[in-house]
Motif scaffolding. Structure first.
Motif, PDB file in Angstrom:
ATOM      1  N   LEU A 125       7.728   4.784   4.747  1.00 35.59           N
ATOM      2  CA  LEU A 125       7.016   4.466   5.981  1.00 35.59           C
ATOM      3  C   LEU A 125       6.349   3.096   5.895  1.00 35.59           C
ATOM      4  O   LEU A 125       6.347   2.334   6.872  1.00 35.59           O
ATOM      5  N   GLY A 126       5.779   2.782   4.730  1.00 36.53           N
ATOM      6  CA  GLY A 126       5.161   1.469   4.560  1.00 36.53           C
ATOM      7  C   GLY A 126       6.152   0.335   4.761  1.00 36.53           C
ATOM      8  O   GLY A 126       5.826  -0.695   5.366  1.00 36.53           O
ATOM      9  N   GLY A 131       0.813  -1.218   0.000  1.00 36.97           N
ATOM     10  CA  GLY A 131       0.000   0.000   0.000  1.00 36.97           C
ATOM     11  C   GLY A 131       0.844   1.263   0.000  1.00 36.97           C
ATOM     12  O   GLY A 131       0.527   2.238  -0.689  1.00 36.97           O
ATOM     13  N   GLY A 132       1.928   1.247   0.779  1.00 38.10           N
ATOM     14  CA  GLY A 132       2.786   2.432   0.833  1.00 38.10           C
ATOM     15  C   GLY A 132       3.413   2.771  -0.500  1.00 38.10           C
ATOM     16  O   GLY A 132       3.430   3.931  -0.925  1.00 38.10           O
ATOM     17  N   TRP A 133       3.915   1.744  -1.190  1.00 38.68           N
ATOM     18  CA  TRP A 133       4.573   2.012  -2.476  1.00 38.68           C
ATOM     19  C   TRP A 133       3.573   2.261  -3.593  1.00 38.68           C
ATOM     20  O   TRP A 133       3.841   3.050  -4.505  1.00 38.68           O
ATOM     21  N   LEU A 134       2.414   1.629  -3.558  1.00 40.05           N
ATOM     22  CA  LEU A 134       1.379   1.936  -4.554  1.00 40.05           C
ATOM     23  C   LEU A 134       0.963   3.400  -4.450  1.00 40.05           C
ATOM     24  O   LEU A 134       0.800   4.092  -5.463  1.00 40.05           O
ATOM     25  N   ASN A 135       0.781   3.875  -3.218  1.00 37.89           N
ATOM     26  CA  ASN A 135       0.414   5.276  -3.040  1.00 37.89           C
ATOM     27  C   ASN A 135       1.524   6.195  -3.528  1.00 37.89           C
ATOM     28  O   ASN A 135       1.261   7.251  -4.118  1.00 37.89           O
ATOM     29  N   GLU A 136       2.764   5.784  -3.294  1.00 36.58           N
ATOM     30  CA  GLU A 136       3.902   6.601  -3.725  1.00 36.58           C
ATOM     31  C   GLU A 136       3.928   6.774  -5.243  1.00 36.58           C
ATOM     32  O   GLU A 136       4.208   7.863  -5.762  1.00 36.58           O
ATOM     33  N   PHE A 137       3.626   5.686  -5.959  1.00 34.29           N
ATOM     34  CA  PHE A 137       3.746   5.722  -7.424  1.00 34.29           C
ATOM     35  C   PHE A 137       2.456   6.147  -8.131  1.00 34.29           C
ATOM     36  O   PHE A 137       2.513   6.789  -9.178  1.00 34.29           O
TER      37      PHE A 137
END
Length: 323
Positions: free
Chosen positions: A131-132, A15-21
């Motif tokens: 953070l994720g 979830g953290g990296w999906l939101n980042e990209f």
């Protein structure tokens, strides 16, 4: 119960990296769509066992529910209705204390956990991907260790000693509240993460013993309802926690500015002492309540239990199950 921290490992990291990209909107859609496939898989692969059972046992002509009693004894005790179940559970002092403790704990824990990522992003400037990854390791892997160690400790060193288990739960819950407070007072990120590891492992150690104790504490025909009630109140009351944290942060903003969320989370930490107090209260009555549950495993009035246990004597010989 290891499924919960395993899901956190996946959820925080992905979830953290999906939101980042891709942003939060696309992340929600990409994480939600697989749920439809899982729902379809569950619908067509899981079967309800009770729908496959015959209404009468073929060999004995007795309903299957009467053949599952200890020692092979037949029982004509009907299932308890919901009002009787609630009355029995409410009369169990220890269960009542556990219900209060879990509800209070959920209120403060949900209020903190839901805002924890926002705190680290605002305070230390982390991206959601960074953070994720950190939270996947700390709360996911740390959660795996905490869940397992709690169950292992209870099984090895406090088996059949529920009073000691509840006393330990109270101590751990107090410690969790104290350590959590220092997370928000930490002068740097790495110290805050180190304290978060301790709080996560320690705080989650209570879950295995807690839910095992609930199963031991109540009559066996009421175990499913007891756990359902625990989760019902945990979510109804716990669900207010994030709202209170946010409202408190807004109220503190004119006084402390950008630090308002930090102080809002600090205010919630002493609430875990309230939860620990109920664990301690439960430790004083748990031995008596377990003995009561074991002497009356169906949770029925004494006169009805005596009648049901002797009813097998009136069965025709060809209907009584063989030894």
């Amino acid at each position: 119960m290891l499924g919960s921290p395993l899901s956190i490992v996946f959820g925080f990291f992905v979830g953290g990296w999906l939101n980042e990209f891709y942003g939060w909107r696309a992340s929600f859609m990409m994480l939600g769509l697989p749920g439809l496939a899982v729902a379809g898989w569950a619908r067509f692969s899981l079967r309800e066992p009770r729908r496959d059972k015959p209404t009468m046992d073929g060999a004995t002509k007795i309903p299957p529910s009467t053949l599952s009693q200890p020692g092979g004894m037949a029982s004509s005790i009907p299932p308890r209705n919901i009002r009787e179940v609630f009355a029995t559970l409410w009369a169990n002092i220890t269960f009542r204390q556990l219900l209060f403790s879990v509800s209070v704990n959920s209120f403060f824990a949900y209020g903190i956990v839901q805002w924890l990522p926002a705190f680290f992003i605002r305070k230390y400037g982390l991206t959601t991907g960074e953070l994720g990854t950190w939270l996947a390791a700390i709360q996911g892997l740390g959660g795996l260790v905490g869940f397992y160690l709690g169950g292992e400790w209870a099984s090895r060193y406090a088996a059949n000693n529920e009073r000691l288990q509840l006393t330990a739960m109270a101590t751990v819950t107090v410690s969790f509240g104290i350590v959590s407070a220092f997370i928000y007072l930490s002068p740097n990120l790495h110290m805050a993460f180190g304290l978060l590891v301790i709080a996560t492992v320690g705080g989650l150690m209570i879950n295995g013993p807690l839910f095992a104790l609930i199963q031991t504490l109540v009559p066996q025909r009421m175990r499913a309802t007891a756990v359902a009630l625990i989760f019902l109140f945990a979510n109804l009351i716990g669900g207010l926690g994030p709202w209170v944290t946010g409202a408190l942060s807004d109220a503190l903003r004119p006084l402390v500015g950008e630090e308002s969320l930090r102080y809002s989370l600090l205010v919630l930490c002493p609430g875990f002492l309230w939860s620990a107090w109920h664990f301690w209260r439960g430790s004083r009555t748990v031995t008596h309540d377990i003995e009561t549950a074991q002497t009356n495993p169906d949770g029925v009035p004494e006169q009805e239990a005596v009648a049901s246990n002797t009813s097998v004597e009136s069965f025709p010989a060809d209907l009584v199950p063989p030894p």
